[in-house]
Design a protein around this motif. Sequence first.
Motif, short mmCIF file in Angstrom:
data_model
loop_
_atom_site.label_atom_id
_atom_site.label_comp_id
_atom_site.label_asym_id
_atom_site.label_seq_id
_atom_site.Cartn_x
_atom_site.Cartn_y
_atom_site.Cartn_z
N THR A 66 3.82 -4.18 11.46
CA THR A 66 4.10 -3.96 10.04
C THR A 66 4.78 -2.61 9.92
O THR A 66 4.17 -1.57 10.20
CB THR A 66 2.82 -3.98 9.20
OG1 THR A 66 2.19 -5.26 9.33
CG2 THR A 66 3.13 -3.72 7.74
N LEU A 67 6.06 -2.63 9.57
CA LEU A 67 6.83 -1.39 9.46
C LEU A 67 6.85 -0.93 8.01
O LEU A 67 7.23 -1.68 7.11
CB LEU A 67 8.26 -1.59 9.94
CG LEU A 67 9.08 -0.29 9.97
CD1 LEU A 67 8.80 0.50 11.23
CD2 LEU A 67 10.58 -0.57 9.86
N ILE A 68 6.45 0.31 7.79
CA ILE A 68 6.40 0.89 6.44
C ILE A 68 7.59 1.82 6.29
O ILE A 68 7.67 2.87 6.94
CB ILE A 68 5.07 1.65 6.24
CG1 ILE A 68 3.89 0.68 6.43
CG2 ILE A 68 5.02 2.29 4.85
CD1 ILE A 68 2.55 1.38 6.56
N ALA A 69 8.54 1.43 5.43
CA ALA A 69 9.79 2.17 5.30
C ALA A 69 10.10 2.48 3.84
O ALA A 69 11.25 2.53 3.44
CB ALA A 69 10.94 1.40 5.93
N VAL A 70 9.06 2.70 3.04
CA VAL A 70 9.26 3.07 1.65
C VAL A 70 9.23 4.59 1.51
O VAL A 70 8.73 5.29 2.39
CB VAL A 70 8.20 2.43 0.73
CG1 VAL A 70 8.32 0.93 0.74
CG2 VAL A 70 6.79 2.87 1.13
N LYS A 71 9.73 5.09 0.41
CA LYS A 71 9.72 6.53 0.16
C LYS A 71 8.28 6.99 -0.06
O LYS A 71 7.46 6.24 -0.60
CB LYS A 71 10.58 6.86 -1.05
CG LYS A 71 12.06 6.56 -0.84
CD LYS A 71 12.88 6.99 -2.03
CE LYS A 71 14.36 6.65 -1.84
NZ LYS A 71 14.94 7.29 -0.63
N PRO A 72 7.96 8.21 0.36
CA PRO A 72 6.58 8.70 0.24
C PRO A 72 6.00 8.57 -1.16
O PRO A 72 4.81 8.24 -1.31
CB PRO A 72 6.69 10.16 0.68
CG PRO A 72 7.86 10.18 1.61
CD PRO A 72 8.83 9.18 1.05
N GLN A 73 6.82 8.78 -2.18
CA GLN A 73 6.31 8.73 -3.55
C GLN A 73 5.95 7.31 -3.98
O GLN A 73 5.29 7.11 -5.01
CB GLN A 73 7.29 9.36 -4.53
CG GLN A 73 8.66 8.73 -4.56
CD GLN A 73 9.64 9.42 -3.62
OE1 GLN A 73 9.24 9.94 -2.59
NE2 GLN A 73 10.92 9.44 -4.00
N MET A 74 6.37 6.31 -3.20
CA MET A 74 6.06 4.92 -3.52
C MET A 74 4.86 4.40 -2.74
O MET A 74 4.46 3.24 -2.92
CB MET A 74 7.28 4.03 -3.23
CG MET A 74 8.51 4.37 -4.05
SD MET A 74 9.97 3.42 -3.52
CE MET A 74 9.41 1.74 -3.81
N MET A 75 4.28 5.24 -1.89
CA MET A 75 3.19 4.80 -1.02
C MET A 75 2.00 4.25 -1.81
O MET A 75 1.46 3.19 -1.50
CB MET A 75 2.72 5.94 -0.13
CG MET A 75 3.66 6.27 0.98
SD MET A 75 3.70 4.99 2.24
CE MET A 75 4.88 5.71 3.36
N GLY A 76 1.59 5.00 -2.83
CA GLY A 76 0.39 4.61 -3.56
C GLY A 76 0.49 3.23 -4.16
O GLY A 76 -0.50 2.48 -4.20
N GLU A 77 1.68 2.87 -4.59
CA GLU A 77 1.89 1.56 -5.20
C GLU A 77 2.09 0.47 -4.16
O GLU A 77 1.67 -0.68 -4.36
CB GLU A 77 3.11 1.63 -6.12
CG GLU A 77 3.46 0.32 -6.80
CD GLU A 77 4.70 0.44 -7.67
OE1 GLU A 77 5.20 -0.60 -8.11
OE2 GLU A 77 5.17 1.58 -7.91
N ALA A 78 2.71 0.83 -3.03
CA ALA A 78 3.12 -0.19 -2.07
C ALA A 78 2.06 -0.56 -1.05
O ALA A 78 1.93 -1.72 -0.66
CB ALA A 78 4.38 0.29 -1.34
N LEU A 79 1.27 0.41 -0.59
CA LEU A 79 0.36 0.16 0.53
C LEU A 79 -0.74 -0.86 0.24
O LEU A 79 -1.12 -1.60 1.15
CB LEU A 79 -0.26 1.47 1.01
CG LEU A 79 0.68 2.45 1.71
CD1 LEU A 79 -0.11 3.62 2.27
CD2 LEU A 79 1.47 1.77 2.81
N PRO A 80 -1.29 -0.92 -0.96
CA PRO A 80 -2.37 -1.90 -1.18
C PRO A 80 -1.99 -3.33 -0.82
O PRO A 80 -2.86 -4.13 -0.45
CB PRO A 80 -2.66 -1.76 -2.68
CG PRO A 80 -2.33 -0.34 -2.99
CD PRO A 80 -1.11 -0.05 -2.15
N ALA A 81 -0.71 -3.66 -0.91
CA ALA A 81 -0.28 -5.02 -0.56
C ALA A 81 -0.51 -5.34 0.90
O ALA A 81 -0.51 -6.51 1.30
CB ALA A 81 1.19 -5.19 -0.90
N LEU A 82 -0.72 -4.31 1.73
CA LEU A 82 -0.86 -4.51 3.17
C LEU A 82 -2.31 -4.51 3.63
O LEU A 82 -2.59 -4.76 4.81
CB LEU A 82 -0.10 -3.42 3.94
CG LEU A 82 1.38 -3.24 3.58
CD1 LEU A 82 1.98 -2.11 4.41
CD2 LEU A 82 2.16 -4.53 3.79
#
Length: 264
Positions: A66-82
Motif C-alpha cells: 500500500t503506497l501512500i502518496a498524498v500530501k502531508p496535510q491530507m493524511m488525517g483525512e486519507a489514512l482512515p480508509a486504509l
Amino acid sequence: MDFSEINARGIVLLGCGKMGGAMLAGWLDGGLDPVAATVIDPKPSDWLRGTGVALNTDLPAAPAVTLIAVKPQMMGEALPALKALSDTLFVSVAAGTPIAAFESTFGADARIVRAMPNTPAAIGRGITAIVGNGGATAADLDLAEGFLSAVGTVVRLEGEDQMDAVTGLSGSGPAYVFHLIEALRDAGVAQGLPEALALDLARATVAGSGALAMTGEDPGQLRVNVTSPNGTTQAGLEVLMPELPDLMVRTVAAAADRSRELRG
C-alpha cells in the motif's frame, strides 16, 4: 522487478499526483498488471483513467503493498480508509511525515517503510532513500526497493534520523540545480549571449556534467580534469570555490531544519 506477488495480491496507491503517477507509470512499464492496482485519487487525470487500473473503488483486503502518496496535510483525512487492510506493507513517500505517525494509525506492529524520492523520478532518473520500522523485515525492504527502483536508484538509510538530511540534499536538491541553470543562463546573457542560446548552453552543460559525474569518477578529479592551470576555468573557480561550499552547507541545512520543524 518480478511483479508476480504484487500482481497476485494487488497494490493500493493512495494519491496519484506527480510522484504517485510517475511511480505507477514506471510499474506499468515494468510489468505490473493494471487490474492488480487500485488507485484512490479524488481528481484522477485523463491519463490515470486510461491506464486500466481500478479507480476509487473497494480496496483489496490484503494487498502486497500500500503506497501512500498524498500530501502531508491530507493524511488525517486519507489514512482512515486504509485501516481495514491487513498483511500489507505500507510505504510512504509523503515528505515530512514520520513513521511514528503511521504507527499511531495502523498500530505499532504494522510493517512500514518510509521513502523520500525526488522529482527526477518523473523521468525514471530519481533517487529514493528508504528506511523501515521495527516491523518491516528484510524481505519488506527488498520488496520496497524493488518497486521503487522503477523510477530510479534506491538507497537505504541507517535510521530515520537521516531522513531530514536526505530531504535537504536530494529531496530539495533538484530545485537548487534548476536555479543553477537559471543563474548560468543569466550569466551568459550578461556576457552578451541571446537568452535562448544561453539557456540551451546552461541546460546541456548541467545535464552533460551530471551524466559524466554518474560514471563514478570522483567529482573533484572531474573538476581538475577540466581545469587547465592559469586558464579560463581556473579563473572562474577562483570566484566560485571560496563561496560555494559554505553556501551549499547553509542551503541544505536550512532545508533539513525546515523538515525537522514540519515534523514537529
